[in-house]
Design a protein around this motif. Structure first.
Motif, PDB file in Angstrom:
ATOM      1  N   GLY A  19      18.728  49.472  36.866  1.00  0.00           N
ATOM      2  CA  GLY A  19      19.780  48.604  37.376  1.00  0.00           C
ATOM      3  C   GLY A  19      19.297  47.424  38.192  1.00  0.00           C
ATOM      4  O   GLY A  19      20.071  46.818  38.935  1.00  0.00           O
ATOM      5  N   LYS A  20      18.004  47.039  38.045  1.00  0.00           N
ATOM      6  CA  LYS A  20      17.469  45.937  38.849  1.00  0.00           C
ATOM      7  C   LYS A  20      18.168  44.616  38.517  1.00  0.00           C
ATOM      8  O   LYS A  20      18.628  43.897  39.408  1.00  0.00           O
ATOM      9  CB  LYS A  20      15.954  45.814  38.614  1.00  0.00           C
ATOM     10  CG  LYS A  20      15.170  47.066  38.975  1.00  0.00           C
ATOM     11  CD  LYS A  20      13.675  46.867  38.871  1.00  0.00           C
ATOM     12  CE  LYS A  20      13.208  46.664  37.442  1.00  0.00           C
ATOM     13  NZ  LYS A  20      13.418  47.859  36.596  1.00  0.00           N
ATOM     14  N   SER A  21      18.243  44.293  37.230  1.00  0.00           N
ATOM     15  CA  SER A  21      18.906  43.040  36.835  1.00  0.00           C
ATOM     16  C   SER A  21      20.402  43.092  37.110  1.00  0.00           C
ATOM     17  O   SER A  21      21.022  42.062  37.403  1.00  0.00           O
ATOM     18  CB  SER A  21      18.651  42.752  35.352  1.00  0.00           C
ATOM     19  OG  SER A  21      17.261  42.534  35.117  1.00  0.00           O
TER      20      SER A  21
ATOM     21  N   VAL B  35      11.693  40.284  49.396  1.00  0.00           N
ATOM     22  CA  VAL B  35      11.934  41.667  48.994  1.00  0.00           C
ATOM     23  C   VAL B  35      11.561  41.873  47.531  1.00  0.00           C
ATOM     24  O   VAL B  35      11.986  41.108  46.656  1.00  0.00           O
ATOM     25  CB  VAL B  35      13.416  42.042  49.200  1.00  0.00           C
ATOM     26  CG1 VAL B  35      13.652  43.513  48.859  1.00  0.00           C
ATOM     27  CG2 VAL B  35      13.852  41.749  50.632  1.00  0.00           C
ATOM     28  N   GLY B  36      10.787  42.911  47.253  1.00  0.00           N
ATOM     29  CA  GLY B  36      10.497  43.311  45.885  1.00  0.00           C
ATOM     30  C   GLY B  36      11.479  44.386  45.451  1.00  0.00           C
ATOM     31  O   GLY B  36      11.687  45.370  46.172  1.00  0.00           O
ATOM     32  N   ILE B  37      12.111  44.197  44.292  1.00  0.00           N
ATOM     33  CA  ILE B  37      13.056  45.176  43.743  1.00  0.00           C
ATOM     34  C   ILE B  37      12.335  45.951  42.648  1.00  0.00           C
ATOM     35  O   ILE B  37      11.900  45.362  41.651  1.00  0.00           O
ATOM     36  CB  ILE B  37      14.313  44.497  43.165  1.00  0.00           C
ATOM     37  CG1 ILE B  37      14.935  43.542  44.196  1.00  0.00           C
ATOM     38  CG2 ILE B  37      15.324  45.533  42.711  1.00  0.00           C
ATOM     39  CD1 ILE B  37      15.459  44.213  45.441  1.00  0.00           C
TER      40      ILE B  37
ATOM     41  N   LEU C 170      14.404  37.614  46.655  1.00  0.00           N
ATOM     42  CA  LEU C 170      14.381  38.908  45.977  1.00  0.00           C
ATOM     43  C   LEU C 170      13.665  38.732  44.646  1.00  0.00           C
ATOM     44  O   LEU C 170      13.999  37.827  43.876  1.00  0.00           O
ATOM     45  CB  LEU C 170      15.796  39.436  45.742  1.00  0.00           C
ATOM     46  CG  LEU C 170      16.449  40.220  46.893  1.00  0.00           C
ATOM     47  CD1 LEU C 170      16.695  39.317  48.088  1.00  0.00           C
ATOM     48  CD2 LEU C 170      17.768  40.845  46.444  1.00  0.00           C
ATOM     49  N   VAL C 171      12.676  39.589  44.392  1.00  0.00           N
ATOM     50  CA  VAL C 171      11.830  39.450  43.206  1.00  0.00           C
ATOM     51  C   VAL C 171      11.806  40.757  42.419  1.00  0.00           C
ATOM     52  O   VAL C 171      11.572  41.827  42.985  1.00  0.00           O
ATOM     53  CB  VAL C 171      10.381  39.079  43.592  1.00  0.00           C
ATOM     54  CG1 VAL C 171       9.539  38.883  42.343  1.00  0.00           C
ATOM     55  CG2 VAL C 171      10.345  37.835  44.444  1.00  0.00           C
ATOM     56  N   ILE C 172      12.079  40.653  41.122  1.00  0.00           N
ATOM     57  CA  ILE C 172      11.839  41.764  40.198  1.00  0.00           C
ATOM     58  C   ILE C 172      10.561  41.431  39.445  1.00  0.00           C
ATOM     59  O   ILE C 172      10.454  40.371  38.831  1.00  0.00           O
ATOM     60  CB  ILE C 172      12.994  41.932  39.197  1.00  0.00           C
ATOM     61  CG1 ILE C 172      14.301  42.257  39.915  1.00  0.00           C
ATOM     62  CG2 ILE C 172      12.673  43.028  38.186  1.00  0.00           C
ATOM     63  CD1 ILE C 172      15.516  42.223  39.015  1.00  0.00           C
TER      64      ILE C 172
END
Length: 654
Positions: A39-41, A30-32, A200-202
């Motif tokens: 608020g991603k982090s 999943v890409g965030i 999960l990747v930012i």
């Protein structure tokens, strides 16, 4: 699976998630995505347990093992390989259990402990760790270097390798590509595609997200919106959603008309062909990226350069490198990284500079930017050349205690003192207005730069560069601190730029969209690269394979040389040469005994590893595991003694 249902999450007084819901299934990548500050982090902090929801329901399977990249800078003298191995928490726990079990007479406990140790890959752990380290761009000679001997960016690569080393069911990656070059990025993509857990990747690298994710979760207006597909598919779906409410439609149409007018006017004019082609690219991209640009904090453009010398500059038999340190002895030569460079840079060229890590891309750019003096040869600049240079370390060059307006006032004074004409107004009010166009408004113009985020600092550097109206842009990794929307704004501005561009970047989307040709820095030289970025990725994989084979051949040659030397010394030692030669006999005898013992222990070790791989009774399993540990310790002691004796014999023979 991971579920959030009507979750409310606050940071101080700011509500980051408000009645947000989403479901993430096992095994999904999943890409965030979302604007800076969305608020991603903070979402990651909820997932790893650092924060708790203020209300709503949040569930993650209790048995899931989690891995993530530590954000702190490691400070340790531990070797790189050992540091990465320690990231395997399962292995570390198994080793502690073995030690605890050996302190008892409980054979069942020892049997289970040794079985667990074998199951978690204890015997191939060094090989796995070193594969990660080499894949992320380190050299084979650096595998056991102390962690503290590396710079900050390389230490963060070790933190990434440590996270990948850890067996996990959930992997959280927050901007994993920031410290990577393109070759390491390609390797990381390949590794993550094979990852079987939930990830999960930012990231602000669109091509990286496209390659490693299949689901996108957007944080917008304190809600979590799930889209099936990678980032490009999300962008297409998002564009469709925004099409009906596109507030900037009329403005966009004006820009399209402006671009089309330029294309129609200059496409048949040879001197403007490059610029016209870049406008075609910009026009092709306009419809797709407009929704994202509508969310950007700002958009900007490079004003038309005052003049365009042609050629911009010429490099004649140029060698680029670094002078010897100030404390080096007299006569110490300069360190040459790239040599025999014979290139001309023409007006309107848009050059992407490619090359594996450490080949000299930044060194070449620094030399062209006048930060370094050519070690040999010369650089001839066209009359009126004005360089805009964005260096990797440019953010560190900003004065932390100064404000944006102080930076601009100083730049204006320096520009005037140097006699450079930018046709820009230099009074403070005009400079404030210019800063405002880069979203430095209100109190921000008086805020100390040291308190700003990396993205804000990068924006200030871009602002200062644009103000100078350069005709040659030298950009070395300009996107490291920029979010996706700002990267798109930069890409659009570069496509409309009428001067010459030279770009070093691991952002493939930026390279594809703004560069018409590529230079390859490799094996100490610079050559044209006839291919696209897909061809370059293949080239990198081939180079990595060639490098591994070369290292293997070198190691084999060293072993053969050592064996031949030992054999020659052995023959020489057998010749009757007086009392000194006789005194070597006990040493040679002891060395031969150690050779025999090592051969026997290595053979026994392999037998024990084979036994441990088969089902055994608990007592037999415990006994075999304990014996294997003893054998490995004895081998280490004997190898050290062997080296010591070999050196002693060699010195005596010499």
């Amino acid at each position: 699976m991971i579920t959030l249902k009507n979750v409310v999450l606050r940071r101080s007084a700011k509500v980051l998630l408000d009645s947000a819901s989403v479901t993430i299934n096992p095994g999904e990548h999943v890409g965030i995505v979302g604007r800076n500050g969305a608020g991603k982090s903070t979402l990651f902090a909820l997932l790893n347990g650092s924060l708790h929801e203020d209300s709503g329901e949040y569930y993650i399977p209790a048995q899931w093992r989690m891995a993530q990249v530590a954000q702190d800078m490691p400070e340790t003298d531990q070797g790189a390989t050992a540091f990465v191995i320690d990231g395997d928490t399962t292995l570390m726990a198994a080793q502690k259990e073995v030690e605890a079990a050996e302190a008892t007479d409980d054979y069942d406990r020892m049997a289970h402990a040794y079985t667990a140790l074998a199951d978690c890959g204890a015997y191939d752990a060094p090989a796995r760790a070193q594969a990660l380290i080499l894949g992320l761009g380190f050299k084979t000679t650096e595998l056991d270097n102390p962690v503290n001997s590396f710079s900050g960016g390389w230490r963060m690569r070790l933190q990434l390798a440590r996270a990948l080393m850890c067996p996990s069911d959930l992997l959280l990656l927050d901007e994993p590509t920031n410290h990577l070059d393109l070759d390491a990025l390609v390797w990381l993509e390949t590794w993550l595609k094979r990852y079987e857990g939930t990830m999960l990747v930012i990231s602000h690298d669109r091509e990286f997200l496209d390659a490693v994710t299949g689901v996108t979760v957007q944080i917008e207006n304190a809600k979590l919106n799930r889209f099936g597909g990678n980032y490009s598919k999300f962008e297409d779906m998002r564009a469709e959603q925004m099409e009906l409410q596109q507030a900037q439609y009329a403005k966009q149409q004006d820009k399209i008309a402006h671009l089309q007018k330029f294309i129609n006017r200059f496409k048949a004019k040879a001197s403007k062909a490059k610029q016209a082609q870049s406008r075609v690219k910009a026009l092709d991209r306009m419809e797709k990226i407009a929704p994202l640009l509508a969310e950007a904090e700002f958009t900007f453009e490079f004003k038309e350069p005052a003049n365009l010398p042609n050629p911009m500059l010429s490099l004649t038999d140029c060698a680029c490198g670094y002078p010897p340190p100030e404390d080096a002895p007299a006569g110490t030569p300069s360190t040459i990284i790239v040599q025999r460079v014979n290139k001309s840079v023409l007006a309107g060229q848009r050059i992407g500079i490619l090359g594996a890590n450490g080949q000299g891309k930044s060194t070449l750019v620094k030399t062209i930017a006048r930060d370094l003096v050519p070690v040999k040869g010369e650089i001839t600049e066209g009359k009126g050349l004005s360089i805009g240079y964005f260096a990797q370390q440019e953010l560190d060059v900003l004065r932390p205690q100064d404000t944006p307006i102080e930076h601009m006032v100083r730049l204006a004074r320096e520009t005037q003192a140097a006699g450079k004409l930018t046709n820009q107004q230099t009074n403070e009010q005009a400079l404030r207005g210019f800063l405002g166009s880069f979203n430095f408004g209100g109190d921000m113009v008086k805020q100390a730069v040291g308190s700003m985020s990396g993205g804000e600092k990068a924006r200030l550097v871009l602002c200062m560069m644009v103000w100078q109206r350069p005709n040659l842009l030298l950009l070395d990794e300009p996107t490291n601190h920029l979010d996706l929307a700002t990267r798109e704004a930069l890409a659009m501005a570069l496509n409309e730029f009428e001067g010459t561009l030279m770009l070093v970047s691991h952002d493939r989307a930026l390279l594809r969209s703004v560069c018409d040709e590529f230079w390859l820095v490799t094996r100490g030289g610079v050559e044209p690269f006839d291919g696209d970025l897909d061809d370059y990725q293949k080239f990198l994989l081939e180079e990595a394979k060639r490098s591994r084979e070369a290292v293997k051949e070198e190691q084999q040659a060293l072993k053969a040389e050592a064996a031949a030397s030992a054999k020659a010394n052995s023959k020489q030692a057998k010749l009757p040469k007086g009392e000194k030669t006789k005194n070597l006999s006990p040493l040679k005898k002891e060395l031969q005994q150690i050779d025999d013992q090592l051969a026997a222990l290595n053979h026994e070790g392999k037998d024990l590893e084979n036994r441990l791989a088969k089902p055994l009774q608990p007592a037999d399993l415990a006994q075999a595991g304990k014996r294997l540990k003893t054998v490995q310790q004895e081998i280490e002691v004997l190898e050290a003694k062997w080296l010591e004796l070999s050196q002693e014999i060699e010195n005596a023979a010499a």
